[in-house]
Design a protein around this motif. Structure first.
Motif, PDB file in Angstrom:
ATOM      1  N   THR A 199      -3.658  -3.923  13.378  1.00  0.00           N
ATOM      2  CA  THR A 199      -2.782  -4.974  12.845  1.00  0.00           C
ATOM      3  C   THR A 199      -2.484  -4.794  11.360  1.00  0.00           C
ATOM      4  OG1 THR A 199      -3.823  -6.503  14.379  1.00  0.00           O
ATOM      5  CG2 THR A 199      -2.456  -7.467  12.661  1.00  0.00           C
ATOM      6  N   ALA A 200      -3.514  -4.489  10.571  1.00  0.00           N
ATOM      7  CA  ALA A 200      -3.350  -4.526   9.120  1.00  0.00           C
ATOM      8  C   ALA A 200      -2.532  -3.356   8.584  1.00  0.00           C
ATOM      9  CB  ALA A 200      -4.721  -4.558   8.447  1.00  0.00           C
ATOM     10  N   ALA A 201      -2.657  -2.190   9.214  1.00  0.00           N
ATOM     11  CA  ALA A 201      -1.983  -0.993   8.673  1.00  0.00           C
ATOM     12  C   ALA A 201      -0.478  -1.194   8.575  1.00  0.00           C
ATOM     13  CB  ALA A 201      -2.305   0.225   9.544  1.00  0.00           C
ATOM     14  N   LEU A 202       0.131  -1.761   9.614  1.00  0.00           N
ATOM     15  CA  LEU A 202       1.587  -1.897   9.601  1.00  0.00           C
ATOM     16  C   LEU A 202       2.044  -2.988   8.629  1.00  0.00           C
ATOM     17  CD1 LEU A 202       4.110  -0.620  10.810  1.00  0.00           C
ATOM     18  CD2 LEU A 202       4.075  -2.376  12.592  1.00  0.00           C
ATOM     19  N   LEU A 203       1.262  -4.061   8.497  1.00  0.00           N
ATOM     20  CA  LEU A 203       1.619  -5.083   7.499  1.00  0.00           C
ATOM     21  C   LEU A 203       1.433  -4.522   6.091  1.00  0.00           C
ATOM     22  CD1 LEU A 203       0.323  -8.133   9.471  1.00  0.00           C
ATOM     23  CD2 LEU A 203       2.538  -8.100   8.324  1.00  0.00           C
ATOM     24  N   GLY A 204       0.411  -3.681   5.907  1.00  0.00           N
ATOM     25  CA  GLY A 204       0.240  -3.000   4.620  1.00  0.00           C
ATOM     26  C   GLY A 204       1.440  -2.115   4.306  1.00  0.00           C
ATOM     27  N   ALA A 205       1.887  -1.353   5.305  1.00  0.00           N
ATOM     28  CA  ALA A 205       3.053  -0.489   5.105  1.00  0.00           C
ATOM     29  C   ALA A 205       4.300  -1.318   4.847  1.00  0.00           C
ATOM     30  CB  ALA A 205       3.254   0.416   6.318  1.00  0.00           C
ATOM     31  N   SER A 206       4.410  -2.476   5.492  1.00  0.00           N
ATOM     32  CA  SER A 206       5.580  -3.343   5.287  1.00  0.00           C
ATOM     33  C   SER A 206       5.700  -3.726   3.821  1.00  0.00           C
ATOM     34  CB  SER A 206       5.458  -4.614   6.137  1.00  0.00           C
ATOM     35  OG  SER A 206       5.324  -4.286   7.501  1.00  0.00           O
ATOM     36  N   ALA A 207       4.566  -4.146   3.240  1.00  0.00           N
ATOM     37  CA  ALA A 207       4.572  -4.555   1.835  1.00  0.00           C
ATOM     38  C   ALA A 207       4.803  -3.346   0.926  1.00  0.00           C
ATOM     39  CB  ALA A 207       3.253  -5.253   1.496  1.00  0.00           C
ATOM     40  N   ALA A 208       4.104  -2.238   1.207  1.00  0.00           N
ATOM     41  CA  ALA A 208       4.207  -1.051   0.351  1.00  0.00           C
ATOM     42  C   ALA A 208       5.617  -0.465   0.373  1.00  0.00           C
ATOM     43  CB  ALA A 208       3.191   0.003   0.798  1.00  0.00           C
ATOM     44  N   VAL A 209       6.196  -0.358   1.562  1.00  0.00           N
ATOM     45  CA  VAL A 209       7.526   0.243   1.684  1.00  0.00           C
ATOM     46  C   VAL A 209       8.573  -0.645   0.992  1.00  0.00           C
ATOM     47  CG1 VAL A 209       9.334   0.838   3.345  1.00  0.00           C
ATOM     48  CG2 VAL A 209       6.994   1.618   3.727  1.00  0.00           C
ATOM     49  N   GLY A 210       8.398  -1.954   1.093  1.00  0.00           N
ATOM     50  CA  GLY A 210       9.296  -2.863   0.372  1.00  0.00           C
ATOM     51  C   GLY A 210       9.220  -2.619  -1.126  1.00  0.00           C
ATOM     52  N   ALA A 211       8.001  -2.474  -1.634  1.00  0.00           N
ATOM     53  CA  ALA A 211       7.814  -2.224  -3.068  1.00  0.00           C
ATOM     54  C   ALA A 211       8.391  -0.862  -3.463  1.00  0.00           C
ATOM     55  CB  ALA A 211       6.332  -2.311  -3.421  1.00  0.00           C
ATOM     56  N   ILE A 212       8.204   0.134  -2.603  1.00  0.00           N
ATOM     57  CA  ILE A 212       8.762   1.475  -2.879  1.00  0.00           C
ATOM     58  C   ILE A 212      10.287   1.400  -2.973  1.00  0.00           C
ATOM     59  CG2 ILE A 212       9.163   3.771  -1.878  1.00  0.00           C
ATOM     60  CD1 ILE A 212       6.281   3.533  -0.651  1.00  0.00           C
ATOM     61  N   ALA A 213      10.902   0.747  -1.982  1.00  0.00           N
ATOM     62  CA  ALA A 213      12.366   0.639  -1.976  1.00  0.00           C
ATOM     63  C   ALA A 213      12.855  -0.162  -3.179  1.00  0.00           C
ATOM     64  CB  ALA A 213      12.837  -0.010  -0.677  1.00  0.00           C
ATOM     65  N   GLY A 214      12.040  -1.120  -3.619  1.00  0.00           N
ATOM     66  CA  GLY A 214      12.409  -1.955  -4.760  1.00  0.00           C
ATOM     67  C   GLY A 214      12.225  -1.266  -6.102  1.00  0.00           C
ATOM     68  N   GLY A 215      11.634  -0.066  -6.084  1.00  0.00           N
ATOM     69  CA  GLY A 215      11.514   0.700  -7.322  1.00  0.00           C
ATOM     70  C   GLY A 215      10.205   0.516  -8.066  1.00  0.00           C
ATOM     71  N   ALA A 216       9.169   0.013  -7.387  1.00  0.00           N
ATOM     72  CA  ALA A 216       7.895  -0.250  -8.059  1.00  0.00           C
ATOM     73  C   ALA A 216       7.176   1.047  -8.439  1.00  0.00           C
ATOM     74  CB  ALA A 216       6.995  -1.089  -7.154  1.00  0.00           C
ATOM     75  N   GLU A 217       6.337   0.957  -9.475  1.00  0.00           N
ATOM     76  CA  GLU A 217       5.444   2.057  -9.865  1.00  0.00           C
ATOM     77  C   GLU A 217       4.370   2.235  -8.790  1.00  0.00           C
ATOM     78  OE1 GLU A 217       5.389   3.627 -13.207  1.00  0.00           O
ATOM     79  OE2 GLU A 217       7.426   2.835 -12.999  1.00  0.00           O
ATOM     80  N   ALA A 218       3.743   3.433  -8.807  1.00  0.00           N
ATOM     81  CA  ALA A 218       2.726   3.755  -7.796  1.00  0.00           C
ATOM     82  C   ALA A 218       1.612   2.706  -7.750  1.00  0.00           C
ATOM     83  CB  ALA A 218       2.138   5.137  -8.076  1.00  0.00           C
ATOM     84  N   ARG A 219       1.202   2.216  -8.927  1.00  0.00           N
ATOM     85  CA  ARG A 219       0.098   1.255  -8.960  1.00  0.00           C
ATOM     86  C   ARG A 219       0.476  -0.059  -8.278  1.00  0.00           C
ATOM     87  NH1 ARG A 219      -3.213   0.124 -14.553  1.00  0.00           N
ATOM     88  NH2 ARG A 219      -4.276  -1.677 -13.642  1.00  0.00           N
ATOM     89  N   ALA A 220       1.698  -0.504  -8.531  1.00  0.00           N
ATOM     90  CA  ALA A 220       2.167  -1.737  -7.888  1.00  0.00           C
ATOM     91  C   ALA A 220       2.329  -1.526  -6.383  1.00  0.00           C
ATOM     92  CB  ALA A 220       3.479  -2.184  -8.514  1.00  0.00           C
ATOM     93  N   VAL A 221       2.815  -0.330  -5.998  1.00  0.00           N
ATOM     94  CA  VAL A 221       2.958  -0.026  -4.572  1.00  0.00           C
ATOM     95  C   VAL A 221       1.598  -0.135  -3.886  1.00  0.00           C
ATOM     96  CG1 VAL A 221       3.445   1.813  -2.897  1.00  0.00           C
ATOM     97  CG2 VAL A 221       4.998   1.443  -4.831  1.00  0.00           C
TER      98      VAL A 221
END
Lengths: 353, 353
Positions: A199-221
């Protein structure tokens, strides 16, 4: 943990607003992706999503919450990005989630989902396996469209990597979950490792990928990834609570359904780890039977009560939700988006369906 | 078409040499990928690959030909690249191919593959579906390691896109193939569209991804993709020939096995399209039965002979192989690599196993 201890009416309204804010856009893009794929199995995908009946006639749409796309777009906006840039990722995440549902239903021999006959019962196992496979690869292909939405090649690769890692975790968690059926004693550590994947892996990816697409730095991702994974843990523990004590009219499942199917969910695993020896052995013995009668179900419910499993589950879910918010506490973001994330965390814990 | 009309001994030796040249490297990288994935389903993957028995004990390795990795590395070298750069792609392609075998065996209810019990018969359907899913995503994740091998981000994305497109085609072809079981008349066009997805797409991606990793221009990449797809068509038609007239000792399958399982393979589809009405109806009627007796099988073989289906199949395979070579005729490459590709094309058509 005040922000997760109870969901005030304002919080519920905020969650409803944010889910609505994204839902129509994601659904339109999802339908375009499925209908535009040009594949023979599109009809089976439409059936699964509740857009058409088994005869192929359009039906009133089932109202999926689309939590993963919402989390993805929210995190994109939280880091200052335009949600439109993350839209292909949001669609990809919903496709991945639904591919797992199609295969899970075969693996669990489930006849219905949300009150509708499952795909494999309509199309047969071969076409249902293949439709799940096809939906999975469509998800992957859709994620690549981040490039068309203006995301740079190396960031698209980061997003693909995040999704792939999550899916490896997902299959690993599913492997453990299937294995739990034949295991008499599951520890909390084993349970948490399983949920971290399933369950958690895909929700983690959901948040991370959103941050990546939004232009976040690696630490924020990374911070958003951790936030999403912990939200996923909270979500699953609350799901387990609802699977036992949820209201049938709200969840769409009979009360104590997870007990009847002998699921090694959080409350049961907690009770197995905390009951005195005699009670623990009773619980284990009942659960080892190939099927449970109503007396058995009642006994299990009494043993869970004796262990204080319901409270312990609620507390665990709250701890995960609080930890999720801690993960992004140092990340700069607009106060409105932080309030959205806080409301979402509270909703994951307090939801009744 | 002299280069594909018969495989001289020198050609056979060349194919054996090129398969051997790549096989050990790919196998080592494949084992490292599977063993290093850190997932609970690795044991099931090892079982499927023939590296361990059902109890988990190592066994003498099954000798897979690894055609897709070989084609990938060969095309990488053909455009002047170092095969090491394409190695992650070669592993990914072999993983994708084997994921489809795991799911196909469930979908076809096959009990054995290459003389070994299929994974789903050993692990059960739920774990076998999940292992296939897990192998699929591992393939994807491995492909991303092209970046570690020195391939630029935008080229890695091109490779991912090529593989994703192929896998969408693969699932579409599989959907059509499953559907053929319930279809009395399949036309040659329908057959070719099915094979273009089910078999040709992944061989096309194998060639294209090799060329991408090797640094080829877009036009050369397209040429290699077309070459691989046409090789795939040739491969499948010859596979269909072997499924009916192949030697049991060489193919590992009983003679006429594809007839017994009522497969709508090239020779049958050709016969259905070319026999006079009365014979065609006999063939169709026999094939519509739920199962075929030995008299039925003998009748089908006689009808295929009357239609000249074996010769027609051999000619079709040769045409595809010649067209595959035409696709790369204008592409500059080292004469040795062109000779390798020509030998491979001839092997696809002349092979007996």
């Amino acid at each position: 943990m005040s922000e997760t201890s109870a969901l005030p009416a304002a919080g519920a309204a905020r969650v409803a607003a944010l889910l609505t804010r994204y839902r129509e856009r994601v659904l339109a893009a999802l339908r375009e992706t499925v209908d535009g794929a040009g594949v023979g199995y599109a009809g089976y995908m439409r059936y699964h999503f509740g857009w058409q009946d088994a005869a192929g006639n359009p039906i009133a749409e089932a109202a999926g919450k689309m939590l993963r796309p919402a989390l993805c777009l929210l995190c994109c906006e939280a880091v200052g990005g335009d949600a439109a840039r993350a839209l292909p990722a949001a669609v990809a995440l919903e496709l991945v989630h639904n591919f797992t549902l199609i295969h899970d239903d075969i693996e669990d021999s489930s006849d219905t989902r949300h009150g509708r006959t499952t795909l494999w019962r309509v199309a047969g196992i071969p076409q249902a396996i293949n439709t799940g496979d096809g939906m999975f690869v469509l998800a992957h292909r859709t994620l690549l469209r981040l490039a068309d939405a203006g995301v740079a090649a190396d960031r698209v690769l980061d997003a693909v990597r995040a999704l792939d890692d999550a899916c490896v975790g997902l299959c690993d968690g599913q492997h453990a979950d299937i294995g739990f059926e034949g295991t008499a004693h599951v520890t909390l550590e084993q349970y948490e490792a399983m949920v971290a994947g399933k369950t958690a892996a895909l929700l983690g990816a959901s948040a991370a990928v959103g941050a990546i697409a939004g232009g976040a730095e690696a630490r924020a991702v990374d911070a958003f990834g951790a936030c999403g994974r912990r939200l996923g843990m909270a979500f699953q523990v609350q799901d387990d609570v609802l699977g036992i004590w949820g209201d049938a009219g709200t969840t769409g499942k009979p009360v104590a359904d997870d007990i009847r199917s002998r699921k090694k969910s959080f409350p049961v695993v907690y009770a197995l780890g905390s009951l005195p020896t005699a009670e623990r052995e009773r619980l284990r013995t009942v659960y080892e039977q190939p099927s449970l009668g109503e007396d058995d179900v009642a006994l299990v419910l009494r043993l869970l009560e004796a262990a204080g499993a319901r409270d312990a589950s609620a507390q665990a879910a709250k701890r995960w939700a609080a930890a999720a918010l801690d993960a992004v506490r140092e990340v700069e973001m607009h106060p409105d988006r932080r309030a959205d994330i806080e409301a979402l965390a509270a909703f994951f814990v307090d939801r009744s369906a």
